[in-house]
Scaffold this active site. Structure first.
Site, PDB file in Angstrom:
ATOM      1  N   ASN A  28      76.429 -57.332  13.029  1.00  9.44           N
ATOM      2  CA  ASN A  28      76.067 -57.671  14.399  1.00  9.44           C
ATOM      3  C   ASN A  28      75.534 -56.382  15.021  1.00  9.44           C
ATOM      4  OD1 ASN A  28      75.908 -58.380  17.059  1.00  9.44           O
ATOM      5  ND2 ASN A  28      77.963 -59.255  17.179  1.00  9.44           N
ATOM      6  N   ARG A  41      73.659 -61.486  12.682  1.00  6.16           N
ATOM      7  CA  ARG A  41      73.593 -62.215  13.949  1.00  6.16           C
ATOM      8  C   ARG A  41      72.261 -61.868  14.606  1.00  6.16           C
ATOM      9  NH1 ARG A  41      76.026 -60.814  19.663  1.00  6.16           N
ATOM     10  NH2 ARG A  41      75.607 -62.802  20.676  1.00  6.16           N
ATOM     11  N   HIS A  83      75.510 -68.164  22.144  1.00  7.34           N
ATOM     12  CA  HIS A  83      76.856 -68.345  21.578  1.00  7.34           C
ATOM     13  C   HIS A  83      76.894 -69.540  20.624  1.00  7.34           C
ATOM     14  CE1 HIS A  83      78.826 -66.459  25.439  1.00  7.34           C
ATOM     15  NE2 HIS A  83      78.644 -65.516  24.520  1.00  7.34           N
ATOM     16  N   HIS A 134      83.458 -71.513  25.798  1.00  9.62           N
ATOM     17  CA  HIS A 134      83.532 -70.172  25.195  1.00  9.62           C
ATOM     18  C   HIS A 134      83.622 -69.183  26.348  1.00  9.62           C
ATOM     19  CE1 HIS A 134      82.273 -66.979  22.208  1.00  9.62           C
ATOM     20  NE2 HIS A 134      82.084 -66.374  23.360  1.00  9.62           N
ATOM     21  N   LEU A 135      84.829 -68.679  26.601  1.00  8.18           N
ATOM     22  CA  LEU A 135      85.067 -67.820  27.760  1.00  8.18           C
ATOM     23  C   LEU A 135      85.423 -66.415  27.287  1.00  8.18           C
ATOM     24  CD1 LEU A 135      87.345 -70.333  29.758  1.00  8.18           C
ATOM     25  CD2 LEU A 135      84.830 -70.168  29.760  1.00  8.18           C
ATOM     26  N   ARG A 162      78.094 -61.215  34.882  1.00 11.38           N
ATOM     27  CA  ARG A 162      76.918 -62.020  35.223  1.00 11.38           C
ATOM     28  C   ARG A 162      77.286 -63.109  36.226  1.00 11.38           C
ATOM     29  NH1 ARG A 162      76.070 -63.079  29.267  1.00 11.38           N
ATOM     30  NH2 ARG A 162      75.168 -61.157  28.467  1.00 11.38           N
ATOM     31  N   ASP A 187      87.464 -57.609  33.720  1.00 16.13           N
ATOM     32  CA  ASP A 187      88.443 -58.022  32.713  1.00 16.13           C
ATOM     33  C   ASP A 187      89.403 -59.034  33.342  1.00 16.13           C
ATOM     34  OD1 ASP A 187      90.707 -58.177  30.966  1.00 16.13           O
ATOM     35  OD2 ASP A 187      90.054 -56.294  30.060  1.00 16.13           O
ATOM     36  N   GLY A 192      87.904 -64.555  24.235  1.00 16.93           N
ATOM     37  CA  GLY A 192      88.967 -63.717  24.812  1.00 16.93           C
ATOM     38  C   GLY A 192      89.749 -64.363  25.943  1.00 16.93           C
ATOM     39  N   GLU A 202      83.087 -65.912  14.846  1.00 15.89           N
ATOM     40  CA  GLU A 202      81.640 -65.918  14.641  1.00 15.89           C
ATOM     41  C   GLU A 202      81.264 -65.255  13.321  1.00 15.89           C
ATOM     42  OE1 GLU A 202      81.591 -64.658  18.878  1.00 15.89           O
ATOM     43  OE2 GLU A 202      79.572 -65.478  18.839  1.00 15.89           O
TER      44      GLU A 202
END
Ligand code: ADP
Length: 405
Positions: A16, A98, A187, A215-216, A248, A289, A337, A391
């Site tokens: 990646n 990736r 993703h 997908h968080l 974002r 975070d 996560g 992934e």
């Protein structure tokens, strides 16, 4: 001394490659175990760093001179060789890469040749930060291992099944077509893997179930998967659209952009940086975070509380929207996560959705556990699941399916 667990299985190296870092994992395809993993950072930024962990061995960290991706991959290859896992070993059957943007052209993992490189290059305007880095990683791996097939696995591929009415933005068709403007989604490797694992958790075939995947991570996206095919997803032309993320904004009124240009005198680069790097949770409360947001919120911090509420409100709206898109929902799966670790986020996201058949069981939701698991009560119409994403395994599996024996 060799630390790595040796095995007779065929191996796939997964890369990646980012603009200044490369993450890698070497997998044994006989049992899908990790033989080694690592991270090479600060490529081209002076003192580079490498952290390498062989399976069952100690993590090794060192500084290295890493002027470019070539030096970075050579350093990683050196670490693997020191563990008896050299990339010249006959067991290495593929390198899986990736690649963030595959446009409409790449609907499946693809063995890289000159034509494929040229097409990934052509898509650079759609992913100006990611595709050049991905290309650098592929080209370097090709040079270092000319005999091993390189397989590109695209973040967008799983979403190429979106029906036209979901992929089109309602803007002038000629302008959209001239500039390749449509919803691509990202993703995809994670959404593909998690939707399949969720079906398996229910003991059913992917073709039989409709799943909403959330997908968080630091980046976040939702997708609606009908019978194994993605029919809608929250990210768009770029990863900026959709859910509230770490940095974002996700969905905003597009007029925010002209408004800022007109009244705040900001140029395109300023607004790009604002919406991609200084918005989302960090924009709302100063922390990107979720662990920090949850901690501050628990202490009664109003900014963190509002950031959480905005995040959850958006998430809940997407769950509702995808119920409407799918018609029948069999499962909602939380991953990455935040999705895998933050029980308060999962509980809040589905609170009040009992009418849609979606609810979590408080004890199951907060019980510790690492693997795929159900967190909905027995009686619920819709299964709610936590399904850890992987992934790298998905990239390795897809690459291996294409070129392995
Ligand atoms: P990326 O998008 O960078 O791949 P990950 O999927 O690894 O990210 O998710 C990283 C995010 O997960 C972190 O920014 C953090 O907000 C969140 N996270 C990790 N562990 C926890 C936890 N125990 N509780 C809440 N959030 C967590």
């Amino acid at each position: 001394m060799a630390h790595g667990r040796r095995s007779g299985g065929e191996r796939v190296l997964v890369l990646n490659s980012g603009s200044s870092s490369v993450k890698y994992q070497l997998l044994d395809m006989a049992d899908h175990s990790r033989l080694a993993s690592g991270l090479v950072e600060r490529i081209g930024e002076g003192a580079g760093r490498l952290a390498h962990t062989p399976a069952g061995g100690e993590r090794r960290e060192r500084e290295a001179d890493l002027p470019d991706h070539r030096a970075a991959l050579r350093a990683a290859a050196g670490e693997l060789a020191a563990d008896g896992l050299g990339l010249d070993a006959p067991e290495l059957v593929a390198v899986g890469h990736r690649v963030v943007h595959g446009g409409r052209a790449f609907t499946e993992p693809t063995v890289v040749d000159e034509r494929v490189l040229a097409e990934i290059e052509r898509l650079v305007p759609l992913a100006p930060l990611h595709n050049p880095a991905n290309l650098a990683g592929i080209r370097t791996a090709m040079d270092l291992n000319p005999d091993v097939p390189q397989v590109a696995v695209f973040d967008t591929a799983f979403h190429t099944t979106l029906p036209e009415h979901a992929a089109r933005y309602a803007i002038d068709t000629a302008t959209a077509d001239d500039h390749l403007i449509r919803k691509y989604g990202f993703h995809g490797t994670s959404h593909a893997y998690v939707s399949r694992r969720t079906a398996a958790l229910l003991g059913r075939e992917p073709a039989e179930v409709n799943v909403i995947v959330l997908h968080l991570g630091n980046g976040a996206s939702a997708s609606a998967v009908a019978g194994g095919r993605c029919v809608d997803t929250s990210m768009g032309l770029t990863p900026l659209e959709g859910l509230v993320m770490g940095t974002r904004s996700g969905d905003t009124d597009p007029a925010v952009v002209f408004h800022l240009a007109r009244v705040a005198g900001m140029d395109v680069a300023d607004i790009d940086a604002l919406l991609n790097q200084r918005s989302g949770l960090v924009g709302l409360c100063g922390d990107n975070d979720m662990r920090e947001v949850l901690r501050r919120r628990a202490e009664g911090d109003a900014e963190a509380g509002l950031a959480f509420d905005v995040y959850i409100h958006r998430l809940r709206k997407y769950i509702g929207a995808y119920c409407a898109v799918l018609g029948r929902v069999d499962a909602v799966a939380f991953t990455a996560g935040v999705g895998e670790n933050a029980a308060p986020v999962r509980a809040a996201a589905v609170a009040g959705l009992e009418g849609l058949g979606i609810e979590v069981d408080g004890a199951a939701n907060t019980a510790p556990g690492g693997g795929p698991r159900l967190i909905s009560p027995e009686h619920a119409r819709v299964a709610v699941a936590v399904v850890p994403t992987d992934e790298e395994l998905e990239i390795a599996t897809q690459a291996y399916a294409l070129v392995g024996s």
